[in-house]
Scaffold this motif. Structure first.
Motif, PDB file in Angstrom:
ATOM      1  N   SER A  30       0.832  -1.212   0.000  1.00  0.00           N
ATOM      2  CA  SER A  30       0.000   0.000   0.000  1.00  0.00           C
ATOM      3  C   SER A  30       0.862   1.254   0.000  1.00  0.00           C
ATOM      4  O   SER A  30       0.558   2.223  -0.700  1.00  0.00           O
ATOM      5  CB  SER A  30      -0.966   0.001   1.189  1.00  0.00           C
ATOM      6  N   GLY A  31       1.948   1.240   0.741  1.00  0.00           N
ATOM      7  CA  GLY A  31       2.848   2.396   0.745  1.00  0.00           C
ATOM      8  C   GLY A  31       3.494   2.613  -0.606  1.00  0.00           C
ATOM      9  O   GLY A  31       3.642   3.747  -1.071  1.00  0.00           O
ATOM     10  N   GLY A  32       3.880   1.516  -1.255  1.00  0.00           N
ATOM     11  CA  GLY A  32       4.480   1.626  -2.580  1.00  0.00           C
ATOM     12  C   GLY A  32       3.522   2.183  -3.611  1.00  0.00           C
ATOM     13  O   GLY A  32       3.896   3.011  -4.446  1.00  0.00           O
ATOM     14  N   LEU A  33       2.274   1.735  -3.561  1.00  0.00           N
ATOM     15  CA  LEU A  33       1.276   2.245  -4.505  1.00  0.00           C
ATOM     16  C   LEU A  33       0.985   3.725  -4.277  1.00  0.00           C
ATOM     17  O   LEU A  33       0.906   4.511  -5.230  1.00  0.00           O
ATOM     18  CB  LEU A  33      -0.008   1.424  -4.404  1.00  0.00           C
ATOM     19  N   LEU A  34       0.833   4.092  -3.017  1.00  0.00           N
ATOM     20  CA  LEU A  34       0.588   5.510  -2.721  1.00  0.00           C
ATOM     21  C   LEU A  34       1.789   6.359  -3.118  1.00  0.00           C
ATOM     22  O   LEU A  34       1.646   7.447  -3.675  1.00  0.00           O
ATOM     23  CB  LEU A  34       0.289   5.695  -1.230  1.00  0.00           C
ATOM     24  N   GLY A  35       2.980   5.855  -2.827  1.00  0.00           N
ATOM     25  CA  GLY A  35       4.189   6.599  -3.182  1.00  0.00           C
ATOM     26  C   GLY A  35       4.382   6.736  -4.673  1.00  0.00           C
ATOM     27  O   GLY A  35       4.800   7.789  -5.162  1.00  0.00           O
ATOM     28  N   ALA A  36       4.088   5.671  -5.418  1.00  0.00           N
ATOM     29  CA  ALA A  36       4.232   5.735  -6.868  1.00  0.00           C
ATOM     30  C   ALA A  36       3.275   6.758  -7.475  1.00  0.00           C
ATOM     31  O   ALA A  36       3.659   7.534  -8.359  1.00  0.00           O
ATOM     32  CB  ALA A  36       3.988   4.363  -7.478  1.00  0.00           C
ATOM     33  N   GLY A  37       2.050   6.776  -6.981  1.00  0.00           N
ATOM     34  CA  GLY A  37       1.085   7.760  -7.480  1.00  0.00           C
ATOM     35  C   GLY A  37       1.496   9.178  -7.163  1.00  0.00           C
ATOM     36  O   GLY A  37       1.447  10.066  -8.019  1.00  0.00           O
ATOM     37  N   THR A  38       1.930   9.386  -5.942  1.00  0.00           N
ATOM     38  CA  THR A  38       2.367  10.719  -5.537  1.00  0.00           C
ATOM     39  C   THR A  38       3.616  11.134  -6.297  1.00  0.00           C
ATOM     40  O   THR A  38       3.722  12.261  -6.771  1.00  0.00           O
ATOM     41  CB  THR A  38       2.637  10.753  -4.017  1.00  0.00           C
ATOM     42  N   GLY A  39       4.567  10.212  -6.417  1.00  0.00           N
ATOM     43  CA  GLY A  39       5.799  10.517  -7.142  1.00  0.00           C
ATOM     44  C   GLY A  39       5.552  10.819  -8.602  1.00  0.00           C
ATOM     45  O   GLY A  39       6.177  11.704  -9.180  1.00  0.00           O
ATOM     46  N   ALA A  53       7.673   8.295 -10.125  1.00  0.00           N
ATOM     47  CA  ALA A  53       6.922   7.118  -9.694  1.00  0.00           C
ATOM     48  C   ALA A  53       7.850   6.062  -9.091  1.00  0.00           C
ATOM     49  O   ALA A  53       7.519   5.443  -8.079  1.00  0.00           O
ATOM     50  CB  ALA A  53       6.138   6.526 -10.852  1.00  0.00           C
ATOM     51  N   LEU A  54       9.009   5.851  -9.702  1.00  0.00           N
ATOM     52  CA  LEU A  54       9.969   4.876  -9.173  1.00  0.00           C
ATOM     53  C   LEU A  54      10.488   5.283  -7.797  1.00  0.00           C
ATOM     54  O   LEU A  54      10.531   4.467  -6.876  1.00  0.00           O
ATOM     55  CB  LEU A  54      11.140   4.709 -10.144  1.00  0.00           C
ATOM     56  N   ILE A  55      10.874   6.526  -7.677  1.00  0.00           N
ATOM     57  CA  ILE A  55      11.398   7.003  -6.390  1.00  0.00           C
ATOM     58  C   ILE A  55      10.296   6.990  -5.344  1.00  0.00           C
ATOM     59  O   ILE A  55      10.484   6.507  -4.223  1.00  0.00           O
ATOM     60  CB  ILE A  55      12.006   8.416  -6.542  1.00  0.00           C
ATOM     61  N   GLY A  56       9.131   7.509  -5.676  1.00  0.00           N
ATOM     62  CA  GLY A  56       8.016   7.540  -4.727  1.00  0.00           C
ATOM     63  C   GLY A  56       7.573   6.154  -4.315  1.00  0.00           C
ATOM     64  O   GLY A  56       7.272   5.894  -3.154  1.00  0.00           O
ATOM     65  N   GLY A  57       7.547   5.222  -5.267  1.00  0.00           N
ATOM     66  CA  GLY A  57       7.168   3.851  -4.954  1.00  0.00           C
ATOM     67  C   GLY A  57       8.143   3.188  -4.008  1.00  0.00           C
ATOM     68  O   GLY A  57       7.753   2.492  -3.069  1.00  0.00           O
ATOM     69  N   ALA A  58       9.430   3.404  -4.245  1.00  0.00           N
ATOM     70  CA  ALA A  58      10.448   2.814  -3.369  1.00  0.00           C
ATOM     71  C   ALA A  58      10.368   3.392  -1.963  1.00  0.00           C
ATOM     72  O   ALA A  58      10.398   2.651  -0.969  1.00  0.00           O
ATOM     73  CB  ALA A  58      11.839   3.042  -3.957  1.00  0.00           C
ATOM     74  N   VAL A  59      10.262   4.703  -1.871  1.00  0.00           N
ATOM     75  CA  VAL A  59      10.168   5.343  -0.552  1.00  0.00           C
ATOM     76  C   VAL A  59       8.883   4.908   0.154  1.00  0.00           C
ATOM     77  O   VAL A  59       8.891   4.605   1.352  1.00  0.00           O
ATOM     78  CB  VAL A  59      10.232   6.884  -0.686  1.00  0.00           C
ATOM     79  N   GLY A  60       7.790   4.838  -0.572  1.00  0.00           N
ATOM     80  CA  GLY A  60       6.520   4.427   0.027  1.00  0.00           C
ATOM     81  C   GLY A  60       6.531   2.990   0.502  1.00  0.00           C
ATOM     82  O   GLY A  60       6.008   2.670   1.563  1.00  0.00           O
ATOM     83  N   ALA A  61       7.161   2.105  -0.268  1.00  0.00           N
ATOM     84  CA  ALA A  61       7.235   0.698   0.126  1.00  0.00           C
ATOM     85  C   ALA A  61       8.057   0.534   1.394  1.00  0.00           C
ATOM     86  O   ALA A  61       7.664  -0.181   2.320  1.00  0.00           O
ATOM     87  CB  ALA A  61       7.831  -0.138  -1.003  1.00  0.00           C
ATOM     88  N   VAL A  62       9.175   1.217   1.449  1.00  0.00           N
ATOM     89  CA  VAL A  62      10.005   1.146   2.663  1.00  0.00           C
ATOM     90  C   VAL A  62       9.266   1.765   3.838  1.00  0.00           C
ATOM     91  O   VAL A  62       9.238   1.212   4.939  1.00  0.00           O
ATOM     92  CB  VAL A  62      11.364   1.836   2.433  1.00  0.00           C
ATOM     93  N   GLY A  63       8.644   2.916   3.608  1.00  0.00           N
ATOM     94  CA  GLY A  63       7.892   3.573   4.682  1.00  0.00           C
ATOM     95  C   GLY A  63       6.758   2.715   5.197  1.00  0.00           C
ATOM     96  O   GLY A  63       6.521   2.622   6.400  1.00  0.00           O
ATOM     97  N   GLY A  64       6.051   2.062   4.294  1.00  0.00           N
ATOM     98  CA  GLY A  64       4.955   1.191   4.706  1.00  0.00           C
ATOM     99  C   GLY A  64       5.438  -0.028   5.455  1.00  0.00           C
ATOM    100  O   GLY A  64       4.814  -0.477   6.410  1.00  0.00           O
ATOM    101  N   ALA A  65       6.561  -0.581   5.034  1.00  0.00           N
ATOM    102  CA  ALA A  65       7.082  -1.794   5.664  1.00  0.00           C
ATOM    103  C   ALA A  65       7.621  -1.539   7.064  1.00  0.00           C
ATOM    104  O   ALA A  65       7.532  -2.407   7.928  1.00  0.00           O
ATOM    105  CB  ALA A  65       8.169  -2.407   4.790  1.00  0.00           C
ATOM    106  N   VAL A  66       8.177  -0.362   7.302  1.00  0.00           N
ATOM    107  CA  VAL A  66       8.801  -0.111   8.603  1.00  0.00           C
ATOM    108  C   VAL A  66       7.864   0.520   9.626  1.00  0.00           C
ATOM    109  O   VAL A  66       8.201   0.582  10.796  1.00  0.00           O
ATOM    110  CB  VAL A  66      10.086   0.737   8.478  1.00  0.00           C
ATOM    111  N   THR A  67       6.702   0.993   9.209  1.00  0.00           N
ATOM    112  CA  THR A  67       5.768   1.559  10.177  1.00  0.00           C
ATOM    113  C   THR A  67       5.038   0.447  10.908  1.00  0.00           C
ATOM    114  O   THR A  67       4.861  -0.650  10.386  1.00  0.00           O
ATOM    115  CB  THR A  67       4.737   2.492   9.503  1.00  0.00           C
ATOM    116  N   SER A  68       4.613   0.734  12.097  1.00  0.00           N
ATOM    117  CA  SER A  68       3.938  -0.255  12.923  1.00  0.00           C
ATOM    118  C   SER A  68       2.425  -0.118  12.799  1.00  0.00           C
ATOM    119  O   SER A  68       1.901   0.993  12.794  1.00  0.00           O
ATOM    120  CB  SER A  68       4.337  -0.038  14.386  1.00  0.00           C
ATOM    121  N   PRO A  69       1.697  -1.252  12.729  1.00  0.00           N
ATOM    122  CA  PRO A  69       0.235  -1.147  12.658  1.00  0.00           C
ATOM    123  C   PRO A  69      -0.357  -0.570  13.940  1.00  0.00           C
ATOM    124  O   PRO A  69      -1.492  -0.123  13.947  1.00  0.00           O
ATOM    125  CB  PRO A  69      -0.234  -2.576  12.421  1.00  0.00           C
TER     126      PRO A  69
END
Length: 80
Positions: A30-39, A53-69
């Motif tokens: 979900s973070g990657g998709l949101l980041g790709a769209g924003t990027g 899109a590539l940069i935003g997707g990568a940052v979003g994926a990492v951000g989504g993976a490291v955040t806690s539910p």
């Protein structure tokens, strides 16, 4: 200066909104998709939507993976 501010806001928004799902994998998707769209949106302003899109997707994926539910939880992802 304008591009830097836009990039910082995009990264911050992606990390803040990249919390859909309870598993790290769901959150990374979900973070990657949101980041790709924003990027892509921000990158299109500078003429490079694909790179944005590539940069935003990568940052979003990492951000989504490291955040806690427990910190950010936007509910069950639509693909579940």
């Amino acid at each position: 200066m304008k591009r830097s501010l836009a990039a910082i806001l995009a990264i911050a928004g992606t990390i803040a909104l990249g919390g859909c799902g309870v598993t790290p994998g769901d959150r990374a998707i979900s973070g990657g998709l949101l980041g790709a769209g924003t990027g892509a949106a921000i990158g299109s302003l500078s003429g490079s939507a694909g790179t944005g899109a590539l940069i935003g997707g990568a940052v979003g994926a990492v951000g989504g993976a490291v955040t806690s539910p427990n910190t950010i939880n936007l509910g069950r992802p639509v693909w579940r």
